[in-house]
Design a protein around this motif. Sequence first.
Motif, short mmCIF file in Angstrom:
data_model
loop_
_atom_site.label_atom_id
_atom_site.label_comp_id
_atom_site.label_asym_id
_atom_site.label_seq_id
_atom_site.Cartn_x
_atom_site.Cartn_y
_atom_site.Cartn_z
N THR A 159 14.30 -8.49 32.09
CA THR A 159 13.94 -9.92 32.19
C THR A 159 12.45 -10.14 31.98
OG1 THR A 159 13.77 -9.66 34.60
CG2 THR A 159 15.88 -10.43 33.71
N LEU A 193 16.44 -4.04 35.76
CA LEU A 193 16.56 -5.48 35.62
C LEU A 193 15.19 -6.12 35.42
CD1 LEU A 193 18.33 -7.99 35.63
CD2 LEU A 193 18.16 -8.04 38.13
N GLY A 197 21.39 -15.60 36.68
CA GLY A 197 21.82 -15.06 35.39
C GLY A 197 22.65 -16.05 34.61
N VAL A 233 13.51 -13.98 38.31
CA VAL A 233 14.37 -12.81 38.46
C VAL A 233 13.55 -11.53 38.38
CG1 VAL A 233 16.26 -11.52 37.40
CG2 VAL A 233 16.42 -14.00 37.62
N THR A 240 22.21 -9.97 34.05
CA THR A 240 21.91 -10.38 35.42
C THR A 240 23.16 -10.88 36.13
OG1 THR A 240 19.72 -11.04 34.63
CG2 THR A 240 20.37 -11.82 36.80
#
Length: 849
Positions: A422, A418, A378, A406, A355
Amino acid sequence: MSSPSRPSPGPLRRALAPALVVGLLAAAAVLLHRTFRDLSWERLGADLLALGPGTVAAALGATALSYLAMTGYDALALRYVEHRLPYRRYGLASFIATAFGNNLGASAVVGAALRARVYSTWRVPGFAITRIIGFNLVTLVLGVAVLAGGGTVHDPAGVGAALRLPAPAVAALGGALLTAVAGYLLWAFAGRRPIGLRGWRIDRPAPALALAQVALSTVEWLTMAAVLHVLLPAGDRPAFLPFAVAFAIATVAGLVSNVPGGLGVFEATLVVLLGPTTPPAALAVALVAYRLAYFVLPLALAAVLLVVHEARQAAAAGRERTTPAPAATRPPVLTPSVLTPSVLALAAAGAGVFTLLVGDLPGPWSLDLSAVTISLAGLATLLTARGLHRRLKAAWAAAVALLAGVTLVAAAHGDLVLAVVTGGLSLLLVPARPAFHRGTLCVRPRSLVLAGTATVLLGAAVWWQESSRSGSPADVPLLAAPFADGTSALDRLLVVAGAVGVVLLVRWVHRSRALAPHTVDEDQMALVSDIVARSGPCLAQLAFTGDKRFHVSPGGDAFLMYQVEGRSWVVMGDPVGDPDEVPELVLGFVEEVDRHGGRPVFYNVRAEHAELYRRCGLSLAKLGEEAVVDLGAFTLTGKARVNLRNCRNKSVRLGMSVEFVAPGDVEPLLPALREVSDAWLERRSGKEKRFSLGAFDEDYVRRFPLVVVRQQERVVAFATLWTSADAREVQVDLMRRLPDGPGTVMTFLFVEAVLWAKERGFTAFNLGMAPLSGLRTDATAPFWDRIGHLLWTHGEQFYNFKGLRAFKQGFLPEWRTCYVAAPGGPALPNSMLNVATLVGGGVRGLVRG
């Protein structure tokens, strides 16, 4: 009773190390910004792809050779310590330790810890692991000394110009490095006889082994330099040997800086050493590719191998476990067994780095977060990894919240990669909640200041966020923002402020919490008194000193007495009470300590429960030896105890007499006893020993029989006597004497006390422990024994170790080994420092006796 707080270093010492690291990073950042300010960060991905498969394959091949050479370090080290292992084992230990050490900073410490972790699972002795780590460090230094020394001697003018140093000084430095390598080889060729240094034995390596060290280390450094060298464009590459010298110097600078991976410091040093010979654009692309090839990819592979290794060891431990912890105290964990808190922490660190590097999110959205803000999230996730590894509840909550946030933002922006990374990790963390059960101890008031500072700095980051919407700063990831063309000086400052704010805020989330004040109530004290009266050894009388907490078994027939100092929960002696309840008592206590993130330490214990302590993950280290007199065989007749007989006769001639006082008759003597005690304490700067000995407290002194020595009716010495519940053993506890009293008074007191115990049918008289007595000194001695023997040999100015042993030996006792059971490795010295603070009111109180 509240626990004493751990002494902390002064503010200057606390701030010095972080200030040096921040200063190095700041200097590196300024230099890198000046060098790379004209580069287009948006083209970085395309530039990396333009390297081509041939160049990438060559870099990966050189990386593989470098790590392969590093496994050779361990092969030589194992031959040096004469411990055979198959390559699959020491190769794994070397690769994991090197990959993690390269990336996490403090590489010597991290690498040593991981080597010790992996090697210990294969029953490699602790002393051998210590020697392997030291041997590897020497091997590493030899190679860089050859490269740096040879390069500077070969071209002192060029290196001097790069380092801004005069050529003669550089040549002298290079000559010194080469001389040191030659001296090491001459030392190895001088013979096989080991040398001693302040009580330590250092074995010479065989000549062939020393030559192999130099050759292998030089090759390893050359292959590491080759990784970066092949990534430079063919037309812009400097000659390899000068480049390798510059590379070695830059790598050492990165290692010394203690910055994770030497990030920034390595690059800045290399820029200085290479000067204008390499174009900045080509160097920037090569440096990023080098980081990916030599750091990121090996770290990912090492993480997988570590997970597999830990899973296998956990499975093996499960098969061997014979007495599991009580089921009621073990919360169920619904994730697979391989996903331990350490593995989840590693995954969180990876997600945080991902991140942090990705930063910007594609697609419009009403909540248009800047790349810097996503990068800060991140960074925060990366920082929670340490708390996850420690199984902290606060770290788990923070990591889940950050990852979930996130994930939502990334999904809304259409960044599915992403979001999957996450989101998947947050889904793994949720069912693992019971594994994160720890709090921490000893909160300090500055935590509130820390939180306030973090809030202010995060406000600066919000300012950046608002200004980014108007297009003022460049919307690039956090690491690139300070160097981007569109970033003003104020905005650069705000980026740094935001990053510092995140660091401080995460630290505040992981803040310590104070252990609740504890006062023993009458019911608990009555229960403890009953157990001591029924089954307590002499040492159990320390339950009445008033400075202990108690952990009682579920059945109510056994207890531990302990106190908390720093992170150490120090138990005084072995468990007291019903032996059948001891295993559950100890396991329950260790789990309680674990819930608070502490370290269990069992101080002054015997070998009776050694296997139970080991099952709890503790190591036993020898503390000293206890002198126990066999009263059945004790006599003052004969040549063996002539000194005791002469001392007794001399004391009688000096007008001394002895009196034994029952507990009910102590009250009238208290003023005279107080006078003796105060005079004794004044001579020793008023330092009372605590925890492991009784202090002069009138309520405590009234509990026990006394032996009192008088001279012409004046009390000149006294001691309290402990007796065991089974009426078999007597032990002296609190001892005081007048500083100006006769020199033979304490020997006289002990002789009369031993005779008194024998007359009353006791079978043993415990003279107490001689600290650090009987520690091993051979080549296989554990690290703690070596440290203890060093104190025994050279510490007489602080404590009369040898004199105390000699005094007790005069009674011809049997010597019984005493241990401390505590977490092994680097935690043991910290635990012993906590014990010293607890017993003596600080190390100063301990050494003053």
